[in-house]
Motif scaffolding. Structure first.
Motif, PDB file in Angstrom:
ATOM      1  N   PHE A   1      -1.260  -1.228  -4.353  1.00  0.00           N
ATOM      2  CA  PHE A   1      -2.378  -0.295  -4.205  1.00  0.00           C
ATOM      3  C   PHE A   1      -1.794   1.083  -3.927  1.00  0.00           C
ATOM      4  CE2 PHE A   1      -5.708   1.614  -1.400  1.00  0.00           C
ATOM      5  CZ  PHE A   1      -6.691   1.743  -2.365  1.00  0.00           C
ATOM      6  N   ASN A   2      -1.836   1.965  -4.915  1.00  0.00           N
ATOM      7  CA  ASN A   2      -1.271   3.303  -4.788  1.00  0.00           C
ATOM      8  C   ASN A   2      -2.373   4.295  -4.428  1.00  0.00           C
ATOM      9  OD1 ASN A   2       0.390   5.576  -5.007  1.00  0.00           O
ATOM     10  ND2 ASN A   2      -0.059   5.797  -7.177  1.00  0.00           N
ATOM     11  N   ALA A   3      -2.267   4.850  -3.222  1.00  0.00           N
ATOM     12  CA  ALA A   3      -3.256   5.817  -2.734  1.00  0.00           C
ATOM     13  C   ALA A   3      -2.567   7.150  -2.478  1.00  0.00           C
ATOM     14  CB  ALA A   3      -3.914   5.293  -1.457  1.00  0.00           C
ATOM     15  N   THR A   4      -1.877   7.646  -3.503  1.00  0.00           N
ATOM     16  CA  THR A   4      -1.153   8.907  -3.355  1.00  0.00           C
ATOM     17  C   THR A   4      -1.664   9.934  -4.349  1.00  0.00           C
ATOM     18  OG1 THR A   4       0.548   8.297  -4.954  1.00  0.00           O
ATOM     19  CG2 THR A   4       0.950   7.717  -2.652  1.00  0.00           C
ATOM     20  N   GLY A   5      -1.290  11.148  -4.124  1.00  0.00           N
ATOM     21  CA  GLY A   5      -1.623  12.234  -5.034  1.00  0.00           C
ATOM     22  C   GLY A   5      -1.537  13.554  -4.291  1.00  0.00           C
TER      23      GLY A   5
ATOM     24  N   LEU B   1      -5.197   5.073  -7.341  1.00  0.00           N
ATOM     25  CA  LEU B   1      -6.310   6.014  -7.190  1.00  0.00           C
ATOM     26  C   LEU B   1      -5.922   7.360  -7.775  1.00  0.00           C
ATOM     27  CD1 LEU B   1      -7.376   5.421  -3.489  1.00  0.00           C
ATOM     28  CD2 LEU B   1      -8.430   4.494  -5.554  1.00  0.00           C
ATOM     29  N   THR B   2      -6.901   8.091  -8.182  1.00  0.00           N
ATOM     30  CA  THR B   2      -6.686   9.456  -8.614  1.00  0.00           C
ATOM     31  C   THR B   2      -7.832  10.291  -8.058  1.00  0.00           C
ATOM     32  OG1 THR B   2      -6.227  10.896 -10.498  1.00  0.00           O
ATOM     33  CG2 THR B   2      -7.897   9.193 -10.821  1.00  0.00           C
ATOM     34  N   ALA B   3      -7.786  11.566  -8.327  1.00  0.00           N
ATOM     35  CA  ALA B   3      -8.819  12.454  -7.798  1.00  0.00           C
ATOM     36  C   ALA B   3      -9.355  13.338  -8.911  1.00  0.00           C
ATOM     37  CB  ALA B   3      -8.244  13.323  -6.679  1.00  0.00           C
TER      38      ALA B   3
ATOM     39  N   VAL C   1       0.864  -1.178   0.000  1.00  0.00           N
ATOM     40  CA  VAL C   1       0.000   0.000   0.000  1.00  0.00           C
ATOM     41  C   VAL C   1       0.900   1.226   0.000  1.00  0.00           C
ATOM     42  CG1 VAL C   1      -1.769   1.317   1.233  1.00  0.00           C
ATOM     43  CG2 VAL C   1      -1.865  -1.189   1.214  1.00  0.00           C
ATOM     44  N   VAL C   2       0.859   1.969  -1.091  1.00  0.00           N
ATOM     45  CA  VAL C   2       1.676   3.177  -1.234  1.00  0.00           C
ATOM     46  C   VAL C   2       0.825   4.366  -0.821  1.00  0.00           C
ATOM     47  CG1 VAL C   2       3.144   4.505  -2.798  1.00  0.00           C
ATOM     48  CG2 VAL C   2       2.809   2.052  -3.191  1.00  0.00           C
ATOM     49  N   GLY C   3       1.382   5.223   0.032  1.00  0.00           N
ATOM     50  CA  GLY C   3       0.608   6.333   0.570  1.00  0.00           C
ATOM     51  C   GLY C   3      -0.069   5.958   1.871  1.00  0.00           C
ATOM     52  N   SER C   4       0.569   5.068   2.610  1.00  0.00           N
ATOM     53  CA  SER C   4      -0.042   4.520   3.822  1.00  0.00           C
ATOM     54  C   SER C   4      -0.117   5.511   4.975  1.00  0.00           C
ATOM     55  CB  SER C   4       0.724   3.274   4.272  1.00  0.00           C
ATOM     56  OG  SER C   4       2.072   3.608   4.565  1.00  0.00           O
ATOM     57  N   SER C   5       0.544   6.662   4.865  1.00  0.00           N
ATOM     58  CA  SER C   5       0.456   7.641   5.952  1.00  0.00           C
ATOM     59  C   SER C   5      -0.762   8.544   5.801  1.00  0.00           C
ATOM     60  CB  SER C   5       1.730   8.490   6.010  1.00  0.00           C
ATOM     61  OG  SER C   5       1.864   9.253   4.818  1.00  0.00           O
ATOM     62  N   GLY C   6      -1.438   8.485   4.659  1.00  0.00           N
ATOM     63  CA  GLY C   6      -2.635   9.283   4.440  1.00  0.00           C
ATOM     64  C   GLY C   6      -3.880   8.545   4.880  1.00  0.00           C
ATOM     65  N   GLY C   7      -4.992   9.222   4.877  1.00  0.00           N
ATOM     66  CA  GLY C   7      -6.244   8.644   5.353  1.00  0.00           C
ATOM     67  C   GLY C   7      -6.681   7.402   4.594  1.00  0.00           C
ATOM     68  N   VAL C   8      -6.713   7.461   3.262  1.00  0.00           N
ATOM     69  CA  VAL C   8      -7.155   6.322   2.455  1.00  0.00           C
ATOM     70  C   VAL C   8      -6.160   5.174   2.569  1.00  0.00           C
ATOM     71  CG1 VAL C   8      -7.629   5.514   0.097  1.00  0.00           C
ATOM     72  CG2 VAL C   8      -8.501   7.736   0.865  1.00  0.00           C
ATOM     73  N   GLY C   9      -4.862   5.483   2.452  1.00  0.00           N
ATOM     74  CA  GLY C   9      -3.841   4.437   2.521  1.00  0.00           C
ATOM     75  C   GLY C   9      -3.798   3.744   3.871  1.00  0.00           C
TER      76      GLY C   9
ATOM     77  N   ASN D   1       2.234  12.914  -9.054  1.00  0.00           N
ATOM     78  CA  ASN D   1       0.982  12.417  -9.622  1.00  0.00           C
ATOM     79  C   ASN D   1       1.134  11.627 -10.915  1.00  0.00           C
ATOM     80  OD1 ASN D   1      -0.440  13.613  -7.527  1.00  0.00           O
ATOM     81  ND2 ASN D   1      -0.755  15.500  -8.654  1.00  0.00           N
ATOM     82  N   THR D   2       2.222  11.843 -11.650  1.00  0.00           N
ATOM     83  CA  THR D   2       2.375  11.188 -12.944  1.00  0.00           C
ATOM     84  C   THR D   2       3.593  10.280 -12.984  1.00  0.00           C
ATOM     85  OG1 THR D   2       1.316  13.097 -13.984  1.00  0.00           O
ATOM     86  CG2 THR D   2       2.515  11.597 -15.431  1.00  0.00           C
TER      87      THR D   2
END
Length: 153
Positions: free
Chosen positions: A78-82, A138-140, A12-20, A110-111
């Motif tokens: 699972f990439n949950a960054t941006g 994920l993207t936004a 899980v990439v971005g695990s320090s954020g809410g979704v991750g 982001n890219t």
């Protein structure tokens, strides 16, 4: 959606954020072995924390090697960054506010970041016994060219 993660090795990439962080906790609760990747490399519950900075290919490559060493490979990424803004970079409301530094940072996270994740993690996915292996990012809406209602006006 998350049922596909049951009993798999997941990065899980971005695990320090809410979704991750929520994804880490949920996946572990479903029996997945989870590696929690973030810039700071902090663990999330029982998930092993691994540093991974999406603005640095060397960091992404090192994270992939650490995941392989820790879990023997990965079945799901699972990439949950941006990013849209930070403490020092705010969303531009006019062309005169654009800076090369802010645009490059946004582009790198982001890219380029997700593309480099694929470069360094897909070789492990190809060797996965899980068929098909999964690479999800994920993207936004704020990254949408078609819907830029958050931008300047």
């Amino acid at each position: 959606f998350f049922l596909v993660f049951l009993m798999n090795r997941v990065a899980v990439v971005g695990s320090s954020g809410g979704v991750g962080a929520a994804a880490c906790r949920h996946l572990m609760g479903m029996g997945a072995q989870v590696a929690a990747l973030s810039r700071g490399g902090a663990s999330v519950g029982a998930a092993t924390g691994i540093p991974c900075d999406l603005t640095s290919e060397a960091s992404i490559q090192a994270a992939a090697a650490a995941v392989k060493a820790e879990m023997g490979g990965v079945d799901i990424v699972f990439n949950a960054t941006g990013v849209l803004h930070s403490d020092t970079v705010k969303p531009e409301k006019a062309l005169r506010q654009l800076t090369v530094e802010a645009m490059e940072w946004n582009w790198r996270v982001n890219t380029l970041g997700p593309a480099l994740l694929a470069k360094h993690f897909v070789p492990m996915l190809v060797k996965s016994e899980r068929k098909p292996p999964v690479f999800a990012s994920l993207t936004a809406r704020v990254g949408s060219i078609a819907d830029n209602s958050i931008g300047g006006g």
